[in-house]
Structures are given as structure tokens and as C-alpha cells.
Design a protein around this motif. Structure first.
Motif, mmCIF file in Angstrom:
data_model
loop_
_atom_site.group_PDB
_atom_site.id
_atom_site.type_symbol
_atom_site.label_atom_id
_atom_site.label_comp_id
_atom_site.label_asym_id
_atom_site.label_seq_id
_atom_site.Cartn_x
_atom_site.Cartn_y
_atom_site.Cartn_z
ATOM 1 N N LEU A 61 -4.837 38.967 -30.937
ATOM 2 C CA LEU A 61 -4.630 38.422 -32.274
ATOM 3 C C LEU A 61 -5.063 36.955 -32.322
ATOM 4 N N PRO A 62 -5.709 36.543 -33.390
ATOM 5 C CA PRO A 62 -6.085 35.116 -33.503
ATOM 6 C C PRO A 62 -4.855 34.242 -33.668
ATOM 7 N N SER A 63 -4.904 33.059 -33.105
ATOM 8 C CA SER A 63 -3.789 32.124 -33.209
ATOM 9 C C SER A 63 -3.875 31.366 -34.530
ATOM 10 N N PRO A 64 -2.893 31.524 -35.416
ATOM 11 C CA PRO A 64 -2.925 30.759 -36.674
ATOM 12 C C PRO A 64 -2.872 29.259 -36.431
ATOM 13 N N SER A 65 -2.196 28.857 -35.358
ATOM 14 C CA SER A 65 -2.132 27.427 -35.033
ATOM 15 C C SER A 65 -3.508 26.889 -34.686
ATOM 16 N N ALA A 66 -4.238 27.621 -33.843
ATOM 17 C CA ALA A 66 -5.569 27.166 -33.425
ATOM 18 C C ALA A 66 -6.548 27.169 -34.600
ATOM 19 N N ILE A 67 -6.474 28.198 -35.445
ATOM 20 C CA ILE A 67 -7.373 28.278 -36.599
ATOM 21 C C ILE A 67 -7.091 27.129 -37.570
ATOM 22 N N GLY A 68 -5.814 26.887 -37.844
ATOM 23 C CA GLY A 68 -5.461 25.788 -38.733
ATOM 24 C C GLY A 68 -5.871 24.445 -38.170
ATOM 25 N N LEU A 69 -5.711 24.285 -36.851
ATOM 26 C CA LEU A 69 -6.083 23.022 -36.213
ATOM 27 C C LEU A 69 -7.585 22.783 -36.318
ATOM 28 N N ALA A 70 -8.364 23.842 -36.150
ATOM 29 C CA ALA A 70 -9.822 23.707 -36.224
ATOM 30 C C ALA A 70 -10.282 23.288 -37.613
ATOM 31 N N MET A 71 -9.473 23.541 -38.629
ATOM 32 C CA MET A 71 -9.857 23.191 -39.996
ATOM 33 C C MET A 71 -9.554 21.742 -40.358
ATOM 34 N N VAL A 72 -8.769 21.058 -39.537
ATOM 35 C CA VAL A 72 -8.389 19.683 -39.866
ATOM 36 C C VAL A 72 -8.911 18.662 -38.867
ATOM 37 N N VAL A 73 -9.589 19.108 -37.799
ATOM 38 C CA VAL A 73 -10.195 18.168 -36.857
ATOM 39 C C VAL A 73 -11.711 18.253 -37.006
ATOM 40 N N PRO A 74 -12.442 17.201 -36.635
ATOM 41 C CA PRO A 74 -13.905 17.248 -36.735
ATOM 42 C C PRO A 74 -14.497 18.390 -35.918
ATOM 43 N N PHE A 75 -15.655 18.893 -36.359
ATOM 44 C CA PHE A 75 -16.299 20.003 -35.649
ATOM 45 C C PHE A 75 -16.616 19.641 -34.207
ATOM 46 N N SER A 76 -16.989 18.385 -33.968
ATOM 47 C CA SER A 76 -17.317 17.975 -32.596
ATOM 48 C C SER A 76 -16.125 18.161 -31.671
ATOM 49 N N ASN A 77 -14.919 17.890 -32.173
ATOM 50 C CA ASN A 77 -13.724 18.089 -31.361
ATOM 51 C C ASN A 77 -13.474 19.571 -31.081
ATOM 52 N N SER A 78 -13.616 20.394 -32.134
ATOM 53 C CA SER A 78 -13.417 21.833 -31.958
ATOM 54 C C SER A 78 -14.429 22.407 -30.972
ATOM 55 N N LEU A 79 -15.676 21.959 -31.066
ATOM 56 C CA LEU A 79 -16.712 22.445 -30.159
ATOM 57 C C LEU A 79 -16.420 22.023 -28.727
ATOM 58 N N ALA A 80 -15.977 20.779 -28.550
ATOM 59 C CA ALA A 80 -15.653 20.296 -27.205
ATOM 60 C C ALA A 80 -14.479 21.094 -26.617
ATOM 61 N N MET A 81 -13.472 21.403 -27.445
ATOM 62 C CA MET A 81 -12.341 22.206 -26.971
ATOM 63 C C MET A 81 -12.793 23.602 -26.547
ATOM 64 N N PHE A 82 -13.678 24.199 -27.365
ATOM 65 C CA PHE A 82 -14.166 25.536 -27.056
ATOM 66 C C PHE A 82 -14.953 25.559 -25.747
ATOM 67 N N LEU A 83 -15.864 24.592 -25.596
ATOM 68 C CA LEU A 83 -16.667 24.541 -24.378
ATOM 69 C C LEU A 83 -15.794 24.277 -23.151
ATOM 70 N N GLY A 84 -14.816 23.386 -23.301
ATOM 71 C CA GLY A 84 -13.913 23.118 -22.182
ATOM 72 C C GLY A 84 -13.095 24.329 -21.802
ATOM 73 N N SER A 108 -7.778 16.142 -18.250
ATOM 74 C CA SER A 108 -6.965 14.994 -18.646
ATOM 75 C C SER A 108 -7.669 13.687 -18.307
ATOM 76 N N GLY A 109 -8.305 13.654 -17.149
ATOM 77 C CA GLY A 109 -9.030 12.448 -16.753
ATOM 78 C C GLY A 109 -10.198 12.144 -17.666
ATOM 79 N N LEU A 110 -10.902 13.189 -18.114
ATOM 80 C CA LEU A 110 -12.028 12.990 -19.035
ATOM 81 C C LEU A 110 -11.545 12.441 -20.377
ATOM 82 N N ILE A 111 -10.440 12.991 -20.881
ATOM 83 C CA ILE A 111 -9.914 12.542 -22.171
ATOM 84 C C ILE A 111 -9.421 11.095 -22.086
ATOM 85 N N ALA A 112 -8.590 10.826 -21.065
ATOM 86 C CA ALA A 112 -8.059 9.461 -20.913
ATOM 87 C C ALA A 112 -9.169 8.468 -20.587
ATOM 88 N N GLY A 113 -10.117 8.892 -19.753
ATOM 89 C CA GLY A 113 -11.213 8.000 -19.381
ATOM 90 C C GLY A 113 -12.074 7.608 -20.568
#
Length: 227
Positions: free
Chosen positions: A158-181, A204-209
Motif C-alpha cells: 500500500l502507498p504511504s499517505p505520509s510519504a505521498i503528502g510529503l512529496a507534494m510539499v517539498v521541492p522535487f529535487s528533495n524528493s528525487l534525492a530521497m528516492f535515489l538514496g 546522515s553524514g552527507l546531509i549534515a556535511g
């Protein structure tokens, strides 16, 4: 809501929680722009800190730390944050440019626009916006209820409503980076299981860095280059 989304996606929906409260206060106190913005600030801040405290307290518990000592450390963090972060913010972030392409401030822009939309009450919204709110709420509530009644095998697909909703309010570049990661982490877990334990520390190191390097570059440009 904040705790659940954080548990499922590891991202707290601060920006997404604010407009929900703004919609309610837009109906209760139409025309009150200041109160509408503050309602988003309060609800978003509470959700952010509630979810963050859950993750930090659990991490400390897994490492053997006492909750009392963690609370002391967090209170010290309040003082350190007020003394360091506030001056650093004014040094790094040009207030006059907030909302520009260089400093987009997406959360602030979303809350400001939602407040302007709701200041005259829900009735002032266009029909498309009302339908969007209805469809989104129905989908989110419906998927959450369906998860309670289906088997674990079906729930996994089942698709996660939380993840779908989050993808609609963050920039596409962020969603793409999350997907690739996530895709890289999935491949590592399947093919190179012994390295899976390094996935979270590296991510975590990549994000904080990235964040620390961005601040460092900005401070260097302001102090040494005069930009």
C-alpha cells in the motif's frame, strides 16, 4: 501526525502541519492574519519538537543514556542555540532576500500564502482548492483506515499517505534525492548485506556535511569576500 510521519519517512512535516491549523483558524477567526500565521507557527513548532524529542530520547535510550540527563542536555541546547544560532542566522541569512531564488524559505512562503488565502475564511477559497483539500483529506484518512484492516502482506504494497503528502510539499529535487538514496540503500541491503549497517551513518553524514559546508561557505564569503 508528526510522530507518525517522522517514524515512516524520517522527516517531520513541519511545513505541512501549519496549513492544517491555518484552515481551522481561517474558519474560526476570518480576517485575523496575525492569528492565522501564529497558529501555523505554534502547531508546526510543537509537531517538530515532539517528533524530534521522540527520536532523540529513543536514540539515547538505545545507547544507555538516562532520560533525565538527556533533558539536561536539551535545556543546555536551548541556551546554546539562543546564544549561537540567532546571531549566526542574522549573519548568514539576508532577511531582505527571503523568498527569493537564492533564499527561497519554502516553509515561510507556504505559511504566508496560506494565511493570505484563509484570511477571508474557507468560503473565499476557489472551488479547486476546496476540492483539493477534500480529496487530500479523504485519501489520507482512507489509506490510514485501510492499513488497519488489511493483512501484513497487502499492507506492504500500500502507498504511504505520509510519504505521498510529503512529496507534494517539498521541492522535487528533495524528493528525487530521497528516492535515489532509498534505492541505493535497498540495493546495498539486498546485495551487500554486511554493509547495510553503514547506510544510515553515511546518509546522515552527507546531509549534515552539506548543511555545515553551506554555512561555512556563506560565512567565508561574508567575512572575507564582503558579499
Amino acid at each position: 501526525v508528526a510522530a507518525r510521519v517522522t517514524g515512516e519517512t524520517d522527516i517531520t512535516p513541519t511545513k505541512a502541519l501549519g496549513p492544517v491549523t491555518q484552515m481551522i483558524y481561517g474558519a474560526i477567526t476570518p480576517g485575523n492574519l496575525t492569528g492565522n500565521i501564529m497558529s501555523a507557527n505554534v502547531s508546526g513548532g510543537i509537531g517538530l519538537h515532539a517528533a524530534d524529542l521522540l527520536t532523540t530520547l529513543k536514540t539515547g535510550w538505545l545507547l544507555g543514556a538516562k532520560p533525565r540527563h538527556q533533558i539536561y542536555a536539551q535545556l543546555f541546547g536551548v541556551l546554546a542555540g539562543a546564544a549561537i544560532i540567532v546571531p549566526l542566522f542574522y549573519l548568514v541569512v539576508p532577511i531582505a532576500k527571503l523568498g527569493s531564488d537564492e533564499w527561497p524559505a519554502p516553509s515561510a512562503i507556504v505559511w504566508a500564502n496560506v494565511s493570505k488565502a484563509f484570511v477571508n475564511g474557507i468560503g473565499a477559497l476557489p472551488w479547486s482548492a476546496k476540492m483539493g483539500i477534500l480529496v487530500g483529506a479523504t485519501f489520507g484518512i482512507g489509506m490510514t483506515l485501510i492499513e488497519k484492516v488489511v493483512s501484513k502482506k497487502v499492507k506492504a504494497w500500500l502507498p504511504s499517505p505520509s510519504a505521498i503528502g510529503l512529496a507534494m510539499v517539498v521541492p522535487f529535487s528533495n524528493s528525487l534525492a530521497m528516492f535515489l538514496g532509498a534505492l541505493v540503500a535497498f540495493v546495498v541491503a539486498k546485495r551487500y548485506g554486511k554493509f547495510e549497517k553503514y547506510t544510515v551513518p553515511i546518509a546522515s553524514g552527507l546531509i549534515a556535511g552539506e548543511s555545515l559546508m553551506g554555512i561555512g561557505i556563506t560565512v567565508y564569503e561574508k567575512i572575507y569576500l564582503g558579499h
